[in-house]
Write an enzyme that holds these catalytic residues in place. Structure first.
Site, PDB file in Angstrom:
ATOM      1  N   ARG B  53       0.185   8.703 -49.428  1.00  0.00           N
ATOM      2  CA  ARG B  53       0.221   7.678 -50.469  1.00  0.00           C
ATOM      3  C   ARG B  53      -0.084   6.288 -49.949  1.00  0.00           C
ATOM      4  O   ARG B  53      -0.901   5.564 -50.497  1.00  0.00           O
ATOM      5  CB  ARG B  53       1.619   7.613 -51.102  1.00  0.00           C
ATOM      6  N   THR B  54       0.586   5.926 -48.870  1.00  0.00           N
ATOM      7  CA  THR B  54       0.460   4.541 -48.403  1.00  0.00           C
ATOM      8  C   THR B  54      -0.969   4.266 -47.963  1.00  0.00           C
ATOM      9  O   THR B  54      -1.576   3.265 -48.343  1.00  0.00           O
ATOM     10  CB  THR B  54       1.442   4.288 -47.246  1.00  0.00           C
ATOM     11  N   LYS B  82      -5.506   7.714 -24.737  1.00  0.00           N
ATOM     12  CA  LYS B  82      -5.925   7.356 -23.370  1.00  0.00           C
ATOM     13  C   LYS B  82      -4.948   6.365 -22.750  1.00  0.00           C
ATOM     14  O   LYS B  82      -5.171   5.859 -21.671  1.00  0.00           O
ATOM     15  CB  LYS B  82      -7.322   6.732 -23.389  1.00  0.00           C
ATOM     16  N   ARG B 103       0.475   1.419 -39.450  1.00  0.00           N
ATOM     17  CA  ARG B 103       1.624   2.337 -39.503  1.00  0.00           C
ATOM     18  C   ARG B 103       1.787   2.917 -38.108  1.00  0.00           C
ATOM     19  O   ARG B 103       0.808   3.335 -37.485  1.00  0.00           O
ATOM     20  CB  ARG B 103       1.430   3.459 -40.504  1.00  0.00           C
ATOM     21  N   HIS B 131       9.401  -0.685 -44.246  1.00  0.00           N
ATOM     22  CA  HIS B 131       8.212  -0.297 -45.001  1.00  0.00           C
ATOM     23  C   HIS B 131       8.181  -1.258 -46.193  1.00  0.00           C
ATOM     24  O   HIS B 131       8.438  -0.867 -47.330  1.00  0.00           O
ATOM     25  CB  HIS B 131       8.366   1.164 -45.444  1.00  0.00           C
TER      26      HIS B 131
END
Lengths: 150, 305
Positions: B53-54, B82, B103, B131
């Site tokens: 969703r986000t 890496k 995120r 959030h």
């Protein structure tokens, strides 16, 4: 005959007094005294009128950095710091917990970015007594028993 | 405080006025979509952790406003594998994009990312911490379905211990004179620090294990998923999953106007039989994400005052 152990006065340096007895060696650890080449006297479980017992750390030829004073304030909030010159106390100050702590404390949250990537640490003091601090990054609130010094 | 170039990292950085301003701009953009508002702007979406969703709603928001999107949807396909630090990735990305959405699985990552970047950073979730755009869309939804935010009786249900949406929403709603009902098994109740903060703010709250004891008081019921990924011990998870399942049995015990919200995804917390009732606000809530994220993108890019 009474036997008395005298701890010699220092000509120049710092005396940290009124340390809770059980934190005395932690103060020595904060100051990284194991590599200090000059006179060091550490006394613990000494009688104290106000504290019952106390610890004292005398270090010749050393002045404290802000980070060191901040760290001492966290584990020994009632400690006093005496600055000695020519065997005289030229300045006496009480440690105090600052409003924010930079690179002094390790975050107790293993998932905090500061424990996983090289970065500074920063904490805000939200309460001094009882001590509560908040990580600037992960926002975790830590109480005194969770606090680990860097 | 103005919004241009501002980072959106934690709900704690936003005053009541700030929050109401974001909602106002979201409402404007919902009523009057402004297709070309962010033309020529680039949003980098750095998603080190999966999100449906986000991520989709950020991309939709940017594209509907005429901007373009670069980025990745999994830490596995980047230099992260890496050993590149987040700091260095941000230092690179700020040269490519006008706004950066991050995120990350680690808490505090968004704050560090914002310190590394000269371009505004929007936190799309940092581990169990914050959030903020979810919280803003939750507020927007409450305002829309209830007609107001002030003075409501709000029930929080499910995993209140680990649920970051619940923590942030509690904090944000604290500006609006709420009464809270924290409904959860004891082991998953609201952390002490949040309750102490409510005490300090003199906000009324009830801690309850049995939903039916308080359900008739509620204007909004905010249900959450018991999140498997937040439990270190799978046996603990098995013990708590499915303890609160909302279904038609709830209906005789609630106000006619009660709205049920959920940040989604749901597992089995809300039975499908409730989807078509007038109580269900959770899909509308997900749709509102686009309006709120559009508002934030336009504000931090200085295209809305």
């Amino acid at each position: 005959m009474t036997k008395e152990l005298t701890v010699s006065a220092i000509e120049e340096g710092t005396v940290i007094d009124h340390i809770p007895s059980d934190s005395t060696f932690k103060v020595a650890e904060i100051l990284k005294l194991e590599s200090h080449g000059k006179i060091i006297s550490v006394g613990a479980n000494l009688p104290s009128k106000t504290m019952g017992t106390k610890g004292i750390v005398k270090v010749a030829g050393k002045s404290l950095t802000k980070e060191e004073v901040d760290k001492i304030a966290i584990i020994a909030p009632h400690a006093t710091v005496n600055i000695i010159k020519n065997f005289e106390v030229i300045k006496k100050l009480r440690v105090s917990i600052p409003d924010s702590l930079h690179n002094t404390i390790k975050c107790s949250n293993p998932n905090c970015i500061t424990n996983n990537e090289e970065s500074d640490t920063e904490f805000y003091v939200i309460s001094k007594d009882p001590l509560k601090i908040k990580c600037h990054y992960c926002e975790r609130v830590m109480e005194k028993e969770d606090i680990r010094l860097l | 405080m103005g919004f241009k170039n501002r980072d959106v990292i934690s709900i704690n950085d936003f005053s009541k006025q700030d929050l109401l301003h974001v909602l106002k701009v979201a409402k404007e953009l919902e009523k009057k979509p402004n297709d070309g508002l962010l033309k020529g702007k680039i949003m980098a979406a750095l998603f080190y952790e999966p999100s449906t969703r986000t991520r989709l709603s950020f991309i939709t928001s940017m594209e509907q406003l005429g901007g373009r999107v670069i980025g990745f949807a999994s830490g596995k396909v980047t230099s992260f594998t890496k050993g590149e630090t987040l700091w260095d990735t941000m230092k690179m990305t700020e040269n490519y994009a006008d706004v950066i959405v991050v995120r990350h699985p680690l808490e505090g990552a968004a704050r560090l990312a914002a310190e590394a970047s000269s371009k505004p950073v929007i936190n799309a979730g940092d581990g169990a911490n914050q959030h903020p755009t979810q919280t803003m869309l939750d507020l927007y939804t409450i305002q829309k379905v209830k007609g107001k935010i002030d003075g409501l009786h709000i029930g929080m249900l499910g995993d209140l211990k680990y649920g970051r949406t619940v923590h942030s929403l509690t904090k944000a709603l604290s500006h609006f004179n709420p009464t809270f009902y924290f409904i959860a098994p004891q082991a998953l109740q609201m952390p002490k620090s949040y309750l102490e903060e409510l005490d300090r703010l003199k906000i009324k709250y009830y801690v309850e294990e049995n939903l039916f004891k308080v359900s008739d008081k509620l204007d909004v019921l905010y249900a959450t998923r018991i999140q498997k990924e937040r439990f270190a011990d799978p046996i603990e998870y098995e013990k708590y999953k499915g303890v609160y399942k909302l279904d038609k049995d709830l209906l005789p015990h609630i106000k006619k106007e009660l709205k049920i919200m959920h940040p989604l995804p749901r597992v089995d917390e809300i039975d499908r039989s409730l989807d078509n009732t007038e109580h269900a606000a959770y899909f509308q809530q997900a749709a509102n994400g686009v309006h709120v994220r559009k508002a934030l993108l336009a504000l931090v890019l200085g295209k809305k005052e």
